[in-house]
Design a protein around this motif. Structure first.
Motif, PDB file in Angstrom:
ATOM      1  N   UNK A 213     -61.745 -50.203  30.181  1.00 16.68           N
ATOM      2  CA  UNK A 213     -60.831 -50.279  29.031  1.00 16.68           C
ATOM      3  C   UNK A 213     -59.516 -49.570  29.318  1.00 16.68           C
ATOM      4  N   UNK A 214     -58.469 -50.017  28.678  1.00 13.58           N
ATOM      5  CA  UNK A 214     -57.124 -49.483  28.888  1.00 13.58           C
ATOM      6  C   UNK A 214     -56.929 -48.224  28.033  1.00 13.58           C
ATOM      7  N   UNK A 215     -57.444 -47.102  28.521  1.00 14.22           N
ATOM      8  CA  UNK A 215     -57.345 -45.834  27.790  1.00 14.22           C
ATOM      9  C   UNK A 215     -55.893 -45.388  27.685  1.00 14.22           C
ATOM     10  N   UNK A 216     -55.127 -45.550  28.776  1.00 14.88           N
ATOM     11  CA  UNK A 216     -53.724 -45.125  28.771  1.00 14.88           C
ATOM     12  C   UNK A 216     -52.948 -45.872  27.688  1.00 14.88           C
ATOM     13  N   UNK A 217     -53.177 -47.167  27.558  1.00  9.74           N
ATOM     14  CA  UNK A 217     -52.498 -47.940  26.536  1.00  9.74           C
ATOM     15  C   UNK A 217     -52.815 -47.447  25.141  1.00  9.74           C
ATOM     16  N   UNK A 218     -54.084 -47.121  24.901  1.00  6.97           N
ATOM     17  CA  UNK A 218     -54.486 -46.621  23.585  1.00  6.97           C
ATOM     18  C   UNK A 218     -53.823 -45.284  23.280  1.00  6.97           C
ATOM     19  N   UNK A 219     -53.754 -44.414  24.284  1.00 12.82           N
ATOM     20  CA  UNK A 219     -53.130 -43.097  24.090  1.00 12.82           C
ATOM     21  C   UNK A 219     -51.637 -43.248  23.807  1.00 12.82           C
ATOM     22  N   UNK A 220     -50.971 -44.114  24.572  1.00 10.30           N
ATOM     23  CA  UNK A 220     -49.537 -44.324  24.369  1.00 10.30           C
ATOM     24  C   UNK A 220     -49.243 -44.900  22.986  1.00 10.30           C
ATOM     25  N   UNK A 221     -50.034 -45.884  22.567  1.00  7.51           N
ATOM     26  CA  UNK A 221     -49.818 -46.508  21.260  1.00  7.51           C
ATOM     27  C   UNK A 221     -50.038 -45.506  20.132  1.00  7.51           C
ATOM     28  N   UNK A 222     -51.139 -44.753  20.219  1.00 12.27           N
ATOM     29  CA  UNK A 222     -51.448 -43.790  19.161  1.00 12.27           C
ATOM     30  C   UNK A 222     -50.426 -42.656  19.127  1.00 12.27           C
ATOM     31  N   UNK A 249     -37.558 -39.771  17.102  1.00 14.64           N
ATOM     32  CA  UNK A 249     -37.679 -41.226  17.018  1.00 14.64           C
ATOM     33  C   UNK A 249     -37.439 -41.882  18.374  1.00 14.64           C
ATOM     34  N   UNK A 250     -36.546 -41.309  19.187  1.00 13.83           N
ATOM     35  CA  UNK A 250     -36.284 -41.868  20.518  1.00 13.83           C
ATOM     36  C   UNK A 250     -37.510 -41.732  21.416  1.00 13.83           C
ATOM     37  N   UNK A 251     -38.153 -40.567  21.374  1.00  8.26           N
ATOM     38  CA  UNK A 251     -39.368 -40.374  22.177  1.00  8.26           C
ATOM     39  C   UNK A 251     -40.474 -41.309  21.695  1.00  8.26           C
ATOM     40  N   UNK A 252     -40.593 -41.481  20.375  1.00  7.60           N
ATOM     41  CA  UNK A 252     -41.599 -42.403  19.835  1.00  7.60           C
ATOM     42  C   UNK A 252     -41.343 -43.822  20.339  1.00  7.60           C
ATOM     43  N   UNK A 253     -40.067 -44.244  20.325  1.00  6.33           N
ATOM     44  CA  UNK A 253     -39.723 -45.579  20.810  1.00  6.33           C
ATOM     45  C   UNK A 253     -40.044 -45.725  22.295  1.00  6.33           C
ATOM     46  N   UNK A 254     -39.790 -44.663  23.069  1.00  8.45           N
ATOM     47  CA  UNK A 254     -40.080 -44.700  24.504  1.00  8.45           C
ATOM     48  C   UNK A 254     -41.584 -44.829  24.755  1.00  8.45           C
ATOM     49  N   UNK A 255     -42.381 -44.115  23.996  1.00  9.55           N
ATOM     50  CA  UNK A 255     -43.836 -44.211  24.150  1.00  9.55           C
ATOM     51  C   UNK A 255     -44.339 -45.605  23.795  1.00  9.55           C
ATOM     52  N   UNK A 256     -43.801 -46.188  22.737  1.00 10.03           N
ATOM     53  CA  UNK A 256     -44.227 -47.532  22.348  1.00 10.03           C
ATOM     54  C   UNK A 256     -43.768 -48.568  23.367  1.00 10.03           C
ATOM     55  N   UNK A 257     -42.579 -48.371  23.941  1.00 16.97           N
ATOM     56  CA  UNK A 257     -42.115 -49.276  25.000  1.00 16.97           C
ATOM     57  C   UNK A 257     -43.009 -49.147  26.237  1.00 16.97           C
ATOM     58  N   UNK A 258     -43.422 -47.925  26.538  1.00 15.22           N
ATOM     59  CA  UNK A 258     -44.336 -47.710  27.667  1.00 15.22           C
ATOM     60  C   UNK A 258     -45.678 -48.399  27.407  1.00 15.22           C
ATOM     61  N   UNK A 259     -46.129 -48.380  26.166  1.00 13.96           N
ATOM     62  CA  UNK A 259     -47.367 -49.084  25.807  1.00 13.96           C
ATOM     63  C   UNK A 259     -47.247 -50.575  26.099  1.00 13.96           C
ATOM     64  N   UNK A 260     -46.133 -51.180  25.699  1.00 17.76           N
ATOM     65  CA  UNK A 260     -45.943 -52.609  25.958  1.00 17.76           C
ATOM     66  C   UNK A 260     -45.906 -52.897  27.455  1.00 17.76           C
ATOM     67  N   UNK A 261     -45.271 -52.008  28.220  1.00 14.37           N
ATOM     68  CA  UNK A 261     -45.206 -52.189  29.678  1.00 14.37           C
ATOM     69  C   UNK A 261     -46.606 -52.103  30.287  1.00 14.37           C
ATOM     70  N   UNK A 262     -47.390 -51.132  29.837  1.00 16.17           N
ATOM     71  CA  UNK A 262     -48.743 -50.971  30.370  1.00 16.17           C
ATOM     72  C   UNK A 262     -49.600 -52.191  30.037  1.00 16.17           C
ATOM     73  N   UNK A 263     -49.457 -52.701  28.818  1.00 18.89           N
ATOM     74  CA  UNK A 263     -50.256 -53.876  28.438  1.00 18.89           C
ATOM     75  C   UNK A 263     -49.919 -55.092  29.297  1.00 18.89           C
ATOM     76  N   UNK A 264     -48.687 -55.184  29.747  1.00 18.92           N
ATOM     77  CA  UNK A 264     -48.271 -56.325  30.570  1.00 18.92           C
ATOM     78  C   UNK A 264     -48.689 -56.176  32.028  1.00 18.92           C
TER      79      UNK A 264
END
Length: 498
Positions: A213-222, A249-264
């Protein structure tokens, strides 16, 4: 129901062949677990004013009692489903039940605000593990036939009963036993479900060992969603243009962008295939659900505070006052089943959304000299019936056109969007209400703030209706062949039961 030898257990034993445990006890364990999770979503709301006094929460910080649970639950729900598939549904169910029960026990002994918030977050982690595991276990135990229909009927009934009884039980416990019992009440249910699951679940090998399972993705999203909500909530102290808010808010956006990158790019099993959102039904239903989740969580929050802090009604009567809402949801859900034979899910989402928006707009007319019958009861009935009309159709829409192997992911995604929507909506609407209230704590000031929050909730429902109109594809009413053997429309069937 000893030894799985009940009449129902024997009757479905054949259909449960090859499942992970004895059908009768599996059903009992899953039913108790679902009742506990559903009850927890509503039992805490009624106790919020007493919790605030008991632990010294501020007006805005109190929302974290809701945020902590919703973000952990919604952010980790898909990971919980993936973990159940890889490590075994029974194992993950037992882990989730134990964690949920332990967190409830610790939360009941909280001495500081952060103690309770941390316990609520751990509760959310436990719920994210046990909820998908329990549902997957139920699906495997009852793969087809009338036994499956009855099993999911029991599951749905316990889900509704938990929500309905939670508001009443939360009020009674808060007033006569103390607010700590809104946490303690989960402990005996968790122990009961653990005992049943321990007996019923087969400790055989896990069903799948393909990709991790993609644990890193879950951590980044949460983490990203939590930081986003944190930044929104703290705008009462730091202006939107302040360095603190902008950085958060910028750090939150960066984490969510990292989540999308990891999912891809991940080599592990991703939480969700991003191509799934190319399906307009999936994208539209989840956006719709995000808005509904934000509006309804805020309505419960403001409604509970209005009844107790402005009208001066005690917790037990407040819980009783929410019962018409719970019954209205049942009425709306039943109506959705009947209307689902004649109208497309999209039409029901539009009508239900408009009705819910009208109820919340009516609710937004509350005042300091209001009364329960004139300012709460009527809006509650209209809002709840509209909300009930949306529940079945949004599940059906969210899984329309989805491949069978991704139906579970689509269903889990819908649950996540509601929980995340609840937290985001409460952060924004709660902040707006607090800004309107200002430093005063008079009934007039509080009422003005709550009224604004409820009115903004109505605006979220209007936005949801616009999403249904613009994004969701036009479809016809289900044909007779799409109804199951018991005459239930596919519109009303749980996605996880499909």
């Amino acid at each position: 129901m000893s030894g799985g030898e009940s009449k129902f257990g024997r009757a479905v034993a054949a259909s449960g062949a090859g499942a992970e445990g004895r059908p009768g006890i599996v059903l009992a364990a899953v039913a108790v677990a679902q009742f506990m999770v559903s009850l927890d979503l509503s039992v805490v709301n009624v106790g919020l004013p007493r919790i605030a006094v008991g632990l010294g929460f501020g007006a805005v910080d109190l929302t974290w009692v809701i945020h902590a649970y919703a973000l952990a639950f919604g952010g980790l729900l898909l990971l919980g489903g993936k973990a159940a598939d890889r490590y075994g549904r029974g194992r993950v169910l037992l882990f989730g039940l134990a964690l949920f029960g332990l967190a409830s026990l610790v939360g009941g002994f909280a001495q500081e605000p952060w103690h309770l918030v941390a316990a609520r977050a751990v509760q959310g982690v436990g719920a994210a593990a046990l909820a998908p595991a329990a549902l997957a276990l139920l699906t495997a135990t009852f793969p087809s036939g009338r036994a499956r229909v009855r099993a999911f009927g029991v599951w749905s009934a316990m889900n509704a009963a938990g929500g309905a009884l939670g508001v009443l039980l939360g009020g009674v416990l808060t007033e006569y036993a103390g607010w700590r019992w809104v946490m303690f009440v989960n402990v005996p249910m968790a122990v009961c479900a653990l005992a049943l699951a321990w007996r019923a679940v087969d400790a055989g090998p896990p069903p799948a060992r393909d990709a991790r399972p993609d644990v890193l993705g879950a951590v980044l999203a949460t983490a990203g969603m939590t930081l986003l909500v944190f930044g929104l909530v703290r705008t009462d102290r730091y202006a939107w243009t302040s360095p603190v808010t902008l950085t958060t808010l910028a750090v939150a956006a960066a984490l969510l962008a990292a989540f999308l990158f990891v999912e891809r790019t991940t080599a592990r099993d991703p939480l969700v295939r991003l191509g799934l959102f190319a399906n307009r039904s999936v994208a539209g239903a989840n956006a719709y659900n995000l808005m509904v989740g934000g509006a309804m969580a805020s309505a419960f929050y403001f409604g509970s505070l209005y009844l107790q802090r402005v009208l001066g009604i005690g917790p037990s009567l407040t819980g009783l006052g929410f019962l018409p809402f719970a019954l209205g949801v049942v009425v709306g859900s039943v109506a959705a089943v009947k209307l689902g034979y004649r109208f497309a899910p999209r039409a029901l989402l539009i009508v239900g959304g408009l009705l819910t928006a009208a109820g919340l707009a009516w609710f937004g007319l509350i005042s300091a000299d209001g009364a329960y019958v004139t300012h709460v009861l009527g809006p509650s009935i209209v809002t709840s019936i509209g909300f009930g009309l949306c529940l079945g159709p949004v599940v059906s829409t969210a899984t329309a056109g989805v491949a069978s192997h991704e139906a579970g992911t689509a269903s889990g995604l819908l649950n996540s969007s509601r929980q995340i929507g609840a937290s985001l909506g409460l952060a924004v609407l709660g902040g707006a209400a607090h800004a309107r209230t200002g430093p005063a704590v008079t009934p007039e000031a509080l009422s003005d703030g709550y009224a604004l929050g409820l009115t903004l909730g109505a605006a979220l429902l209007v936005a949801a209706v616009l999403i249904a109109l613009v994004v969701l594809p036009r479809t016809g009413a289900p044909r007779p062949s799409e109804r199951d053997v018991d005459g239930e429309s596919s519109t009303a069937r749980p996605a996880s039961a499909a």
